[in-house]
Motif scaffolding. Sequence first.
Motif: not given
Lengths: 110, 113
Positions: A48-49, A53-54, A67-68, A76-78
């Motif tokens: 979650y974000s 940046g967080i 990443s945000r 979302l990266r796999l």
Amino acid sequence: NAGVTQTPKFRILKIGQSMTLQCTQDMNHNYMYWYRQDPGMGLKLIYYSVGAGITDKGEVPNGYNVSRSTTEDFPLRLELAAPSQTSVYFCASSYGNEQFFGPGTRLTVL
Amino acid sequence: GESVGLHLPTLSVQEGDNSIINCAYSNSASDYFIWYKQESGKGPQFIIDIRSNMDKRQGQRVTVLLNKTVKHLSLQIAATQPGDSAVYFCAEIPMDSNYQLIWGAGTKLIIKP
């Protein structure tokens, strides 16, 4: 407003392949979430974000990265797909209690 | 076809009758309790929430009851319609959790014509 959009809708991966699930929201929400839902089960929080940046880990973060860089996007990266990652993935955003969900990405890893 | 709901508890209700869906929660320190509806092939959709200092809250055709003594939450749907067919999830938001939801087990609601 389109709300929360996710791409792709469906994807089949081979073991060891990588992919990025895209999520975009146009509601200017600070909070964004990634969940996975296995058949017959509730949702489990992956990451979650709370703002650009967080990011922070949820209940089941192993095998995933996020990443945000902007308020709107939360990919979302796999990195190394495994059969255990076969699931339906939902992205959500919220301002307060109410989370708004995207339509989901159905991922199969063979 | 859609496989979500195959192993879920099921509630069958006659169209026009009232439905009551129950949920037990575990975290006494939760701030809010929420009901979500998930139709086949879609993401969950917020129905109604209730703060922990309340016992009852009403919405349009829905009522949520909170019994903190026995840690029980229920969703009542009045005059059930075919469009109410879905899986219903309860969720709780613990205090200081950045709105992270703890999801309960879902209940599949089937409307009989």
